[in-house]
Design a protein around this motif. Structure first.
Motif, PDB file in Angstrom:
ATOM      1  N   VAL A   1     -15.055   2.773   2.212  1.00 28.27           N
ATOM      2  CA  VAL A   1     -14.133   3.286   2.504  1.00 28.27           C
ATOM      3  C   VAL A   1     -13.334   3.304   3.748  1.00 28.27           C
ATOM      4  N   VAL A   2     -13.720   1.958   4.834  1.00 29.53           N
ATOM      5  CA  VAL A   2     -13.226   1.527   5.965  1.00 29.53           C
ATOM      6  C   VAL A   2     -12.681   0.387   5.216  1.00 29.53           C
ATOM      7  N   LYS A   3     -13.345  -0.471   5.186  1.00 26.65           N
ATOM      8  CA  LYS A   3     -12.653  -1.390   3.496  1.00 26.65           C
ATOM      9  C   LYS A   3     -11.267  -1.291   3.267  1.00 26.65           C
ATOM     10  N   ILE A   4     -11.370  -0.034   2.239  1.00 30.53           N
ATOM     11  CA  ILE A   4     -10.092   0.428   2.198  1.00 30.53           C
ATOM     12  C   ILE A   4      -8.727   1.001   3.581  1.00 30.53           C
ATOM     13  N   ARG A   5      -9.336   1.420   4.391  1.00 32.14           N
ATOM     14  CA  ARG A   5      -7.972   2.101   5.640  1.00 32.14           C
ATOM     15  C   ARG A   5      -8.027   0.388   5.881  1.00 32.14           C
ATOM     16  N   LEU A   6      -8.420  -0.330   6.491  1.00 34.74           N
ATOM     17  CA  LEU A   6      -8.292  -1.456   6.517  1.00 34.74           C
ATOM     18  C   LEU A   6      -6.758  -2.026   5.788  1.00 34.74           C
ATOM     19  N   GLN A   7      -7.179  -1.966   4.661  1.00 31.66           N
ATOM     20  CA  GLN A   7      -6.066  -3.038   3.097  1.00 31.66           C
ATOM     21  C   GLN A   7      -5.895  -2.697   3.590  1.00 31.66           C
ATOM     22  N   ALA A   8      -5.309  -0.394   3.835  1.00 32.60           N
ATOM     23  CA  ALA A   8      -4.132  -0.203   3.841  1.00 32.60           C
ATOM     24  C   ALA A   8      -3.295  -0.055   4.973  1.00 32.60           C
ATOM     25  N   GLN A   9      -3.741  -0.524   6.089  1.00 26.76           N
ATOM     26  CA  GLN A   9      -3.140  -0.860   7.213  1.00 26.76           C
ATOM     27  C   GLN A   9      -2.368  -2.156   7.197  1.00 26.76           C
TER      28      GLN A   9
END
Length: 346
Positions: A39-47
């Motif tokens: 979940v954290v990885k995808i948030r960083l990726q989306a950012q």
């Protein structure tokens, strides 16, 4: 001896149902442990690279991959960052502070619906096949985990592949179950039953070699550590280390196929989201050639560290929980067999 006891004795002291319960517990625990990391990885990726409408990203919790389709850019709550993240730890803190602890497990439902049954099938099949192959392979019994791991993965991936396709269609097009049934029926009529297994090839290219190497190295490593520390039954530490190391080796060797599989998953997901599912994307080796042409051979090993950081602990947690569950049931079965014998002796 009762039928259940006989079945237990025939399968390394436990029944297939008990193997299923042990693997189910392992899958749930692994999902709970690894989901926040992704979940954290995808948030960083989306950012860094905002997801436009109709694009896909792959969410992987250490057990299996899920294709997620963006409907309205970054408006979906579970991958929209409420503020700027300065790194992994900062993302954890801010997500918990602004959205609550539950937000770290926002990708959990698709895991529990699909990954848990797939893992139960996979681990139970592996144990049953490995026990049967050890008997039949004679002098080559040490290679039984290699073959059993590969066959078990083929079985579980084949069973779950149509469900993954159905789930992607539901997620991308927000169809009712009746509309989905009609859509699948028309697809089968026009393209045949094999259309339900579209995308299975790249999955098998990655997962079958991974599974074969993982189980072979795990059994070898576990045996070597047991011998080194002079113990008959593997301890928690031995199982954890064996699972982590074998998972790491298998993930490194199969990384190029993982990169290709992810690329193809995204292509297929986007075609389905745009109602173009009849168009088949490139073959595995075509995608691989394209990646090499664009990024060189290093492109086939993109995401090396994130995959290793996720796969190693996921494999370790899963196998340790599974082995602990099997040991618990084995001891329980032995007590049930011994209790009547002890009472008859007194």
């Amino acid at each position: 001896m009762s039928g259940q006891s006989a079945a237990a004795a025939a399968s390394n002291g436990i029944t297939p149902l008990q193997q299923m319960v042990a693997s189910c517990s392992g899958a749930i625990l692994t999902s709970l442990f690894v989901t926040p990391l992704d979940v954290v990885k995808i948030r960083l990726q989306a950012q860094k690279n905002p997801f436009p409408k109709g694009k896909c990203f792959v969410y992987c919790n250490g057990l299996m991959d899920h294709i997620c389709v963006c409907e309205n850019g970054n408006s979906k709550a579970w991958y929209k960052a409420p503020s700027h993240f300065n790194g992994t730890l900062d993302a954890f803190v801010k997500i918990v502070r602004h959205e609550g602890v539950k937000a770290l497990w926002s990708g959990l439902p698709p895991t529990l619906v699909m990954a848990v049954p797939a893992t139960v099938i996979y681990f139970t099949c592996y144990d049953q096949l490995c026990a049967a192959l050890r008997v039949r392979m004679g002098d080559f019994s040490q290679e039984a985990p290699l073959l059993a791991g590969a066959l078990a993965r083929v079985g579980s991936a084949t069973v779950i592949s149509p469900l993954e396709l159905i789930r992607t269609k539901l997620q991308s097009q927000k169809q009712s179950y009746r509309e989905l049934t009609d859509c699948i029926r028309s697809a089968v009529q026009s393209e045949g039953w094999l259309s339900l297994w579209r995308g299975l090839g790249p999955t098998l290219f990655r997962d079958v070699p991974f599974s074969a190497m993982y189980w072979y190295n795990y059994e070898k490593g576990k045996g070597w550590l047991c011998e080194r520390y002079n113990t008959r039954q593997p301890t928690f530490t031995i199982t954890f280390i064996s699972g982590a190391v074998s998972g790491s080796i298998a993930s490194i060797v199969t990384l190029p196929f993982d990169v290709v599989k992810t690329r193809r998953q995204l292509e297929l997901g986007e075609l389905q989201a745009k109602n173009l599912s009849g168009q088949v994307s490139s073959s595995t080796f075509s995608v691989m050639s394209r990646i090499v042409a664009q990024s060189g051979f290093g492109g086939l090993f993109a995401g090396f560290l994130p995959r290793l950081i996720k796969v190693a602990p996921a494999c370790a947690v899963m196998i340790t929980t599974y082995e602990f569950g099997k040991a618990f049931f084995r001891e329980h079965n032995q007590e049930r067999i011994l209790r009547p014998l002890q009472s008859s002796d007194t």
